[in-house]
Design a protein around this motif. Structure first.
Motif, short mmCIF file in Angstrom:
data_model
loop_
_atom_site.label_atom_id
_atom_site.label_comp_id
_atom_site.label_asym_id
_atom_site.label_seq_id
_atom_site.Cartn_x
_atom_site.Cartn_y
_atom_site.Cartn_z
N ALA A 35 3.90 -32.88 23.30
CA ALA A 35 5.33 -32.78 23.59
C ALA A 35 5.64 -33.54 24.87
O ALA A 35 5.94 -32.95 25.90
CB ALA A 35 5.77 -31.33 23.70
N ALA A 101 7.44 -29.19 16.00
CA ALA A 101 7.44 -28.97 17.44
C ALA A 101 7.86 -30.21 18.21
O ALA A 101 8.56 -30.12 19.23
CB ALA A 101 6.06 -28.50 17.90
N THR A 102 7.45 -31.38 17.75
CA THR A 102 7.80 -32.62 18.46
C THR A 102 9.31 -32.86 18.46
O THR A 102 9.87 -33.32 19.46
CB THR A 102 7.09 -33.82 17.82
OG1 THR A 102 7.33 -33.81 16.40
CG2 THR A 102 5.59 -33.76 18.07
N GLU A 103 9.97 -32.53 17.36
CA GLU A 103 11.43 -32.71 17.29
C GLU A 103 12.14 -31.74 18.23
O GLU A 103 13.07 -32.12 18.95
CB GLU A 103 11.89 -32.49 15.86
CG GLU A 103 13.39 -32.65 15.64
CD GLU A 103 13.78 -32.40 14.19
OE1 GLU A 103 14.75 -31.64 13.96
OE2 GLU A 103 13.10 -32.95 13.31
N LEU A 104 11.69 -30.49 18.23
CA LEU A 104 12.28 -29.51 19.13
C LEU A 104 12.03 -29.88 20.58
O LEU A 104 12.89 -29.68 21.45
CB LEU A 104 11.72 -28.12 18.84
CG LEU A 104 12.21 -27.46 17.54
CD1 LEU A 104 11.39 -26.23 17.22
CD2 LEU A 104 13.69 -27.10 17.65
N ALA A 105 10.85 -30.45 20.86
CA ALA A 105 10.53 -30.85 22.23
C ALA A 105 11.50 -31.90 22.74
O ALA A 105 11.96 -31.84 23.89
CB ALA A 105 9.10 -31.37 22.31
N THR A 108 14.93 -30.03 23.36
CA THR A 108 14.95 -29.17 24.55
C THR A 108 14.82 -29.99 25.83
O THR A 108 15.41 -29.63 26.86
CB THR A 108 13.83 -28.12 24.48
OG1 THR A 108 12.56 -28.76 24.34
CG2 THR A 108 14.04 -27.17 23.31
N LEU A 134 10.21 -20.03 14.82
CA LEU A 134 9.78 -21.41 14.62
C LEU A 134 8.60 -21.45 13.65
O LEU A 134 7.55 -20.84 13.91
CB LEU A 134 9.40 -22.03 15.96
CG LEU A 134 10.48 -21.94 17.05
CD1 LEU A 134 9.98 -22.55 18.35
CD2 LEU A 134 11.77 -22.61 16.60
N GLU A 166 1.69 -23.55 21.66
CA GLU A 166 2.65 -24.08 20.69
C GLU A 166 4.07 -24.04 21.24
O GLU A 166 4.82 -25.02 21.12
CB GLU A 166 2.58 -23.27 19.40
CG GLU A 166 1.30 -23.46 18.61
CD GLU A 166 1.17 -22.49 17.46
OE1 GLU A 166 0.19 -22.59 16.71
OE2 GLU A 166 2.06 -21.62 17.30
N SER A 169 4.62 -26.60 23.88
CA SER A 169 4.67 -27.95 23.33
C SER A 169 6.06 -28.30 22.82
O SER A 169 6.41 -29.48 22.70
CB SER A 169 3.65 -28.10 22.20
OG SER A 169 4.11 -27.52 20.99
N ALA A 170 6.86 -27.28 22.50
CA ALA A 170 8.22 -27.51 22.02
C ALA A 170 9.26 -27.37 23.12
O ALA A 170 10.46 -27.43 22.85
CB ALA A 170 8.54 -26.53 20.89
#
Length: 390
Positions: A35, A101-105, A108, A134, A166, A169-170
């Motif tokens: 992330a 998670a990468t998209e949420l990271a 955010t 999530l 996890e 990472s987001a």
């Protein structure tokens, strides 16, 4: 750890844990390499000075806004941009999401970059089982707490460490978990909010405290602040405050197992965790007020008797049926007057009305203004310790 005192019932081993935690700052790690969009977090050497500097940059409305965590639907995250621009203290991701998670990271991180004041709390409900916000790529499916509590200690610690990694990472830095409510064995089905969903770790206070502390430690190891909920306990109620009014626990008192489980969990963990209040009523503690609006529960019991001086966050004060009979603005003012710190409003659209109510009462009532000042300082101190004031 934010404990000034310990209940006499706690063991000497737990006391040693508390003393060690008080003298050891929590290491806040940067988000993992999965992330890159998540910002590094640096804890200031002098948190009090960092708080003073933050306060100097905020006007009164901005200070009050820091006391709110505003909900945004995961299926329409665009609404969060306006909330962030209002300078709220945090954003709660409401609902369920299969986003990776990468998209949420990336999302955010953008919110953090556009926050007009201190960094944001990015909060979720990531317990496991039926309560897992999530679920996309990068997030393991978690068993319910009842299954987690049956794991050997090492496996539970590993699960908690993975959960913290996890979420970090987001870009999530606040988890509204673990549940510290005690549901006695054999009563699970009759306990609508917790036992019916297996959200309890075990059926006795000491077991719950041990497991909840282990989960809290795993979260904190990755810079995710844990939240012990729902004080003084929902393990003996029948109705769910999310869907029912007038939920009462006629059994729990200030010395009961529901309460001591929270004290023991806080004593066991090295994390600077938050405590979430219940919206049920506990006649043997305060017959007049729901826990979230009870100075007897929040200040006299949790803060003064148990010695907790950290962040107290409400359960949802927007959509929960338990609070619908109270005017929107009054929900916020009553919670803060009881000794609370962060108002959780799962409907972010209600936050401006709540902020206005707090400002109006503080303007008219110097005593309440002092309460607000103390809450703001507590809220910003927690952000300093989490690296959100840098």
């Amino acid at each position: 750890m934010h404990l000034r005192g310990i209940l006499p019932a706690l063991t000497s081993v737990a006391l040693c844990t508390v003393l060690a935690g008080c003298s050891t700052p929590i290491a806040v790690r940067p988000a993992s390499a999965t992330a890159d969009a998540a910002p590094d977090r640096t804890v200031p050497e002098d948190p009090a000075a960092a708080v003073d500097a933050a306060l100097a940059a905020l006007d009164r409305r901005a200070e009050v806004a820091q006391l709110f965590v505003a909900g945004v639907a995961l299926d329409d995250l665009g609404d969060a941009e306006a909330l962030v621009a209002q300078g709220v203290g945090g954003v709660f991701l409401a609902g369920r999401s299969a986003a990776p998670a990468t998209e949420l990271a990336a999302t955010t991180a953008r919110w953090q970059q556009h926050a007009p004041g201190p960094g944001l709390w990015i909060a979720v409900d990531q317990e496991g089982g039926a309560v897992q916000t999530l679920k996309g790529e990068g997030f393991e499916r978690l068993p319910a707490a009842a299954e987690q509590g049956a794991l050997p200690a090492g496996r539970l610690a590993g699960l908690a460490d993975g959960l913290g990694r996890e979420l970090s990472s987001a870009g999530v830095n606040l988890n509204l978990a673990p549940v510290a409510d005690v549901v006695p064995a054999g009563t699970e089905e009759g306990n609508e909010p917790i036992g019916a969903f297996g959200r309890q770790y075990a059926g006795t206070g000491p077991e719950v405290a041990e497991d909840a502390a282990a989960v809290a430690d795993g979260l904190a190891a990755h810079g995710v602040v844990p939240t012990f909920k729902h004080f003084p306990g929902l393990g003996l109620v029948q109705g769910n405050t999310d869907t029912r009014a007038g939920v009462v626990d006629p059994v729990t008192d200030a010395d009961g197992e529901q309460v001591t489980a929270f004290a023991e969990a806080l004593a066991r963990t090295s994390a600077d965790g938050f405590v979430m209040t219940s919206s049920a009523t506990y006649p043997r503690i305060d017959p007049e007020n729901q826990a979230a609006f009870s100075r007897t529960v929040v200040t006299d019991l949790l803060r003064d008797r148990l010695g907790f001086d950290g962040v107290v966050v409400s359960d949802d004060l927007a959509n929960a049926t338990a609070v619908q009979g109270i005017p929107v603005g009054e929900r916020a003012t009553r919670f803060l007057a009881a000794g609370g710190t962060l108002v959780l409003s799962c409907d972010g659209d209600l936050v401006p009305e709540m902020v206005e109510a707090v400002l109006a009462r503080a303007e008219a009532d110097p005593g309440f203004a002092d309460v607000v000042d103390a809450a703001v300082r507590t809220a910003l101190t927690a952000k300093a310790e989490a690296g959100l004031l840098g």
